[in-house]
Design a protein around this motif. Structure first.
Motif, PDB file in Angstrom:
ATOM      1  N   GLU A 138      17.313  14.119 -20.811  1.00  0.00           N
ATOM      2  CA  GLU A 138      16.111  14.872 -20.480  1.00  0.00           C
ATOM      3  C   GLU A 138      14.885  14.121 -21.013  1.00  0.00           C
ATOM      4  O   GLU A 138      14.696  13.995 -22.236  1.00  0.00           O
ATOM      5  CB  GLU A 138      16.196  16.257 -21.121  1.00  0.00           C
ATOM      6  N   PRO A 139      14.010  13.582 -20.154  1.00  0.00           N
ATOM      7  CA  PRO A 139      12.830  12.853 -20.635  1.00  0.00           C
ATOM      8  C   PRO A 139      11.966  13.658 -21.599  1.00  0.00           C
ATOM      9  O   PRO A 139      11.391  13.101 -22.534  1.00  0.00           O
ATOM     10  CB  PRO A 139      12.071  12.509 -19.351  1.00  0.00           C
ATOM     11  N   ALA A 140      11.879  14.980 -21.379  1.00  0.00           N
ATOM     12  CA  ALA A 140      11.041  15.803 -22.264  1.00  0.00           C
ATOM     13  C   ALA A 140      11.558  15.769 -23.693  1.00  0.00           C
ATOM     14  O   ALA A 140      10.772  15.760 -24.646  1.00  0.00           O
ATOM     15  CB  ALA A 140      11.011  17.241 -21.752  1.00  0.00           C
ATOM     16  N   ALA A 141      12.885  15.729 -23.858  1.00  0.00           N
ATOM     17  CA  ALA A 141      13.467  15.652 -25.202  1.00  0.00           C
ATOM     18  C   ALA A 141      13.164  14.302 -25.831  1.00  0.00           C
ATOM     19  O   ALA A 141      12.819  14.210 -27.020  1.00  0.00           O
ATOM     20  CB  ALA A 141      14.976  15.881 -25.125  1.00  0.00           C
ATOM     21  N   ARG A 142      13.277  13.253 -25.056  1.00  0.00           N
ATOM     22  CA  ARG A 142      13.016  11.914 -25.591  1.00  0.00           C
ATOM     23  C   ARG A 142      11.540  11.767 -25.970  1.00  0.00           C
ATOM     24  O   ARG A 142      11.211  11.143 -26.979  1.00  0.00           O
ATOM     25  CB  ARG A 142      13.420  10.845 -24.577  1.00  0.00           C
ATOM     26  N   ARG A 143      10.671  12.363 -25.182  1.00  0.00           N
ATOM     27  CA  ARG A 143       9.247  12.259 -25.506  1.00  0.00           C
ATOM     28  C   ARG A 143       8.924  12.999 -26.795  1.00  0.00           C
ATOM     29  O   ARG A 143       8.105  12.546 -27.604  1.00  0.00           O
ATOM     30  CB  ARG A 143       8.391  12.813 -24.370  1.00  0.00           C
ATOM     31  N   LEU A 144       9.541  14.137 -27.011  1.00  0.00           N
ATOM     32  CA  LEU A 144       9.296  14.880 -28.251  1.00  0.00           C
ATOM     33  C   LEU A 144       9.569  14.011 -29.476  1.00  0.00           C
ATOM     34  O   LEU A 144       8.758  13.942 -30.400  1.00  0.00           O
ATOM     35  CB  LEU A 144      10.180  16.130 -28.298  1.00  0.00           C
ATOM     36  N   VAL A 145      10.702  13.350 -29.490  1.00  0.00           N
ATOM     37  CA  VAL A 145      11.075  12.562 -30.664  1.00  0.00           C
ATOM     38  C   VAL A 145      10.325  11.234 -30.701  1.00  0.00           C
ATOM     39  O   VAL A 145      10.138  10.641 -31.772  1.00  0.00           O
ATOM     40  CB  VAL A 145      12.610  12.366 -30.705  1.00  0.00           C
ATOM     41  N   ALA A 146       9.873  10.745 -29.550  1.00  0.00           N
ATOM     42  CA  ALA A 146       9.124   9.486 -29.510  1.00  0.00           C
ATOM     43  C   ALA A 146       7.791   9.591 -30.238  1.00  0.00           C
ATOM     44  O   ALA A 146       7.194   8.568 -30.598  1.00  0.00           O
ATOM     45  CB  ALA A 146       8.886   9.055 -28.067  1.00  0.00           C
ATOM     46  N   LEU A 147       7.307  10.801 -30.491  1.00  0.00           N
ATOM     47  CA  LEU A 147       6.048  10.992 -31.199  1.00  0.00           C
ATOM     48  C   LEU A 147       6.184  10.793 -32.710  1.00  0.00           C
ATOM     49  O   LEU A 147       5.181  10.720 -33.411  1.00  0.00           O
ATOM     50  CB  LEU A 147       5.486  12.391 -30.909  1.00  0.00           C
ATOM     51  N   ARG A 148       7.411  10.714 -33.203  1.00  0.00           N
ATOM     52  CA  ARG A 148       7.597  10.441 -34.638  1.00  0.00           C
ATOM     53  C   ARG A 148       7.200   9.000 -34.944  1.00  0.00           C
ATOM     54  O   ARG A 148       7.374   8.106 -34.120  1.00  0.00           O
ATOM     55  CB  ARG A 148       9.048  10.690 -35.060  1.00  0.00           C
ATOM     56  N   ARG A 149       6.704   8.777 -36.148  1.00  0.00           N
ATOM     57  CA  ARG A 149       6.316   7.422 -36.544  1.00  0.00           C
ATOM     58  C   ARG A 149       7.203   6.884 -37.670  1.00  0.00           C
ATOM     59  O   ARG A 149       6.839   5.907 -38.320  1.00  0.00           O
ATOM     60  CB  ARG A 149       4.837   7.405 -36.987  1.00  0.00           C
ATOM     61  N   ASP A 150       8.352   7.525 -37.874  1.00  0.00           N
ATOM     62  CA  ASP A 150       9.290   7.062 -38.905  1.00  0.00           C
ATOM     63  C   ASP A 150      10.685   6.858 -38.310  1.00  0.00           C
ATOM     64  O   ASP A 150      11.694   7.007 -38.989  1.00  0.00           O
ATOM     65  CB  ASP A 150       9.357   8.075 -40.049  1.00  0.00           C
ATOM     66  N   LEU A 151      10.734   6.502 -37.050  1.00  0.00           N
ATOM     67  CA  LEU A 151      12.017   6.356 -36.368  1.00  0.00           C
ATOM     68  C   LEU A 151      12.761   5.119 -36.860  1.00  0.00           C
ATOM     69  O   LEU A 151      12.140   4.079 -37.137  1.00  0.00           O
ATOM     70  CB  LEU A 151      11.804   6.245 -34.857  1.00  0.00           C
ATOM     71  N   PRO A 152      14.084   5.181 -36.938  1.00  0.00           N
ATOM     72  CA  PRO A 152      14.866   3.968 -37.208  1.00  0.00           C
ATOM     73  C   PRO A 152      14.607   2.934 -36.119  1.00  0.00           C
ATOM     74  O   PRO A 152      14.380   3.281 -34.948  1.00  0.00           O
ATOM     75  CB  PRO A 152      16.317   4.470 -37.174  1.00  0.00           C
ATOM     76  N   ALA A 153      14.636   1.663 -36.493  1.00  0.00           N
ATOM     77  CA  ALA A 153      14.289   0.596 -35.550  1.00  0.00           C
ATOM     78  C   ALA A 153      15.085   0.662 -34.242  1.00  0.00           C
ATOM     79  O   ALA A 153      14.489   0.535 -33.159  1.00  0.00           O
ATOM     80  CB  ALA A 153      14.467  -0.766 -36.225  1.00  0.00           C
ATOM     81  N   PRO A 154      16.404   0.874 -34.270  1.00  0.00           N
ATOM     82  CA  PRO A 154      17.141   0.923 -32.995  1.00  0.00           C
ATOM     83  C   PRO A 154      16.664   2.050 -32.081  1.00  0.00           C
ATOM     84  O   PRO A 154      16.567   1.875 -30.857  1.00  0.00           O
ATOM     85  CB  PRO A 154      18.599   1.121 -33.421  1.00  0.00           C
ATOM     86  N   VAL A 155      16.366   3.214 -32.670  1.00  0.00           N
ATOM     87  CA  VAL A 155      15.885   4.343 -31.866  1.00  0.00           C
ATOM     88  C   VAL A 155      14.500   4.033 -31.312  1.00  0.00           C
ATOM     89  O   VAL A 155      14.211   4.263 -30.123  1.00  0.00           O
ATOM     90  CB  VAL A 155      15.862   5.633 -32.719  1.00  0.00           C
ATOM     91  N   ARG A 156      13.634   3.527 -32.165  1.00  0.00           N
ATOM     92  CA  ARG A 156      12.273   3.182 -31.748  1.00  0.00           C
ATOM     93  C   ARG A 156      12.286   2.208 -30.577  1.00  0.00           C
ATOM     94  O   ARG A 156      11.573   2.374 -29.586  1.00  0.00           O
ATOM     95  CB  ARG A 156      11.545   2.569 -32.953  1.00  0.00           C
ATOM     96  N   GLU A 157      13.130   1.179 -30.665  1.00  0.00           N
ATOM     97  CA  GLU A 157      13.149   0.147 -29.623  1.00  0.00           C
ATOM     98  C   GLU A 157      13.766   0.663 -28.323  1.00  0.00           C
ATOM     99  O   GLU A 157      13.326   0.319 -27.219  1.00  0.00           O
ATOM    100  CB  GLU A 157      13.876  -1.088 -30.148  1.00  0.00           C
ATOM    101  N   ARG A 158      14.764   1.531 -28.446  1.00  0.00           N
ATOM    102  CA  ARG A 158      15.355   2.112 -27.243  1.00  0.00           C
ATOM    103  C   ARG A 158      14.323   2.960 -26.502  1.00  0.00           C
ATOM    104  O   ARG A 158      14.223   2.909 -25.270  1.00  0.00           O
ATOM    105  CB  ARG A 158      16.564   2.971 -27.637  1.00  0.00           C
ATOM    106  N   LEU A 159      13.529   3.717 -27.253  1.00  0.00           N
ATOM    107  CA  LEU A 159      12.504   4.544 -26.617  1.00  0.00           C
ATOM    108  C   LEU A 159      11.381   3.689 -26.027  1.00  0.00           C
ATOM    109  O   LEU A 159      10.784   4.046 -25.008  1.00  0.00           O
ATOM    110  CB  LEU A 159      11.942   5.541 -27.632  1.00  0.00           C
ATOM    111  N   ALA A 160      11.093   2.560 -26.668  1.00  0.00           N
ATOM    112  CA  ALA A 160      10.075   1.664 -26.117  1.00  0.00           C
ATOM    113  C   ALA A 160      10.511   1.085 -24.775  1.00  0.00           C
ATOM    114  O   ALA A 160       9.676   0.773 -23.926  1.00  0.00           O
ATOM    115  CB  ALA A 160       9.777   0.545 -27.108  1.00  0.00           C
TER     116      ALA A 160
END
Length: 496
Positions: A341-363
């Motif tokens: 669900e893109p809406a779920a991914r966008r919610l968590v993408a707003l965090r600025r303390d994400l682990p690097a693998p999660v951050r890069e996957r969302l990018a």
């Protein structure tokens, strides 16, 4: 001309000799800017205060003047500023407690560390605003005594005092155990030169109805007011009182159930964010047809994720990180980032303390809204930021431009995008890696223009032209640019 002088007064690279010239010609506005300089020094501060008496207060606030520099009879406002900072002799408090100006006595009443005899004198002050200022922070014993003050402004101040005992708050709310109030700010007060300026809806028909309502609202918002006492007002006919009750985190469930059915969305929305709600009530409120209500539910600190994600899909929740997402566990964060669900991914993408693998996957996400949400996240590589911009274009340009790790060439590429992305230009204009060409592009946007004018990488020829810009904010920003040559700074000052 004046905008240029303000800019020079704030310019961190202003030479000492030019700073002396500015001090010599300063008025109260320029003095306020000069007071904020790191290099002003005590000698210049004294010169400035003697030249512009109003400057003494900002000079105190910035730490340039101490009690030894201030004569309370010459600079009373500066002396009060020192008392507010807790760095003045105690004797000054007794002087100001008898000052004929009630505004000064009111400022004194807000000062920390007042001696008992000074507080006692202020508690008996004939001006209710002075007493109210004292009542808003006084120790519990003084606050309890002032709860019986005849003026409702003082009683309301007691209701906002965090030291006021619960029993006193309950008395203020019920109006029991206290003498009747005799005055409010709406009443005609004997001896006043003119009627007070009233707020919309304020009235007094003899029962001080507006002031009593404000008092009760303040008591209901006080965390020390007994929960069972406050809960009775969940049925009150006054909407503002039900609104105040709805925000209390200690409400019993029956009060929450009553407020969840309130006819006013304002009340239900206040309840929707209340951590006192259980999951069943949160789920019930999430089905409310009012979008503001659903947004309020989304801000609940413990909203279940299976409620929050559908809300994000159907309701515009803005670009702020929600409390429930900010406290999500590592497993929940991973589950949201991996959701289909893109809406779920966008919610968590707003965090600025994400682990690097999660951050890069969302990018690398194929959904532009997800990518835009994670784009400002520090730690993303230049290659990944560029790939994101190539994939999504202007939809992610502002987020990429806000990323502190975006390199100069990419920032320049963002600035040259056609058609221009206005919000991205405003981020670029303040970006530390912005190149001269990027900043020149920013000058086309009215809101980015003053930001670019202050940027040290702006080309000198463009900076010189901006000193004559038709917008005074741009002129001021250009004069404040630290790369402005000293010879050009000197030209902006009037002849000595």
């Amino acid at each position: 001309m004046y905008a240029l002088l303000r800019g020079l007064a704030a310019n961190p690279a202003l030479p000492s000799r030019l700073l002396d010239r500015l001090v010599a010609l300063a008025d109260d506005e320029l003095a306020g800017v000069l007071a904020g300089r790191d290099d002003l020094g005590r000698a210049r501060a004294l010169t400035l205060a003697r030249r512009v008496g109003e400057a003494a207060v900002p000079l105190v606030h910035e730490g340039w003047l101490a009690a030894a520099d201030v004569d309370p009879t010459e600079w009373p406002e500066a002396a009060l500023a020192l008392l507010e900072r807790g760095t003045a002799p105690e004797a000054w408090t007794r002087t100001f407690a008898g000052d004929p100006d009630p505004a000064r006595r009111e400022r004194l009443a807000a000062c920390p560390g007042l001696a008992a005899d000074v507080m006692e004198r202020l508690a008996r002050d004939p001006d209710p605003e002075v007493v109210a200022e004292l009542a808003s922070w006084a120790p519990a014993g003084t606050a309890a005594r002032l709860a019986a003050h005849p003026h409702l402004s003082v009683r309301r101040a007691v209701a906002g005092n965090e030291t006021t005992p619960p029993a006193v708050l309950a008395s203020l709310l019920a109006g029991e155990g206290l003498p009747p109030a005799r005055r409010c700010r709406v009443c005609a007060v004997e001896g006043t030169a003119s009627a007070p300026v009233l707020l919309p809806g304020e009235r007094c028909g003899g029962d001080h109805e507006s002031a009593v309502g404000h008092l009760r609202e303040a008591v209901l918002r006080h965390p020390a007011t007994p929960a069972q006492v406050a809960a009775r007002f969940a049925h009150d006919p006054a909407p503002m009182l039900r609104w105040a009750v709805a925000g209390r985190a200690d409400l019993p469930r029956e009060a929450c159930v009553r407020l969840a059915a309130d006819p006013l969305p304002l009340v239900r929305a206040a309840l929707a964010e209340n951590p006192a709600l259980d999951d069943d009530l949160v789920r019930s409120l999430a089905a409310d047809p009012d979008p503001e209500m659903r947004r309020a539910v989304a801000r609940h600190p413990r909203v279940p994720l299976d409620v929050l994600v559908p809300l994000a899909r159907s309701t515009a929740l803005g670009g702020s990180l929600l409390p429930r997402i900010a406290t999500a566990s590592a497993d929940e964060t991973e589950a949201l980032a991996s959701s289909g669900e893109p809406a779920a991914r966008r919610l968590v993408a707003l965090r600025r303390d994400l682990p690097a693998p999660v951050r890069e996957r969302l990018a690398d996400d194929p959904d532009a809204k997800v990518a835009a949400a994670v784009a400002p996240h520090p730690g993303l590589s230049a290659a990944r930021l560029r790939a994101m911009f190539v994939r999504h274009g202007r939809q992610v340009a502002t987020g990429v431009a806000a990323n502190p790790d975006a390199p100069g060439p990419l920032v320049e590429e963002l600035a040259r995008h056609e058609p221009p992305v206005r919000r991205a230009l405003r981020e670029i204009a303040r970006h530390p890696a912005a190149t001269p060409r990027a900043l020149l592009a920013c000058l086309s946007d009215a809101r980015a223009r003053p930001l670019a004018a202050r940027h040290p990488a702006l080309p000198p020829t463009a900076l010189a032209a901006l000193l004559a810009d038709e917008d005074e904010d741009v002129r001021e920003a250009a004069a404040a640019n630290p790369t402005l040559p000293p010879a050009e700074m000197a030209k902006l000052l009037p002849d000595p």
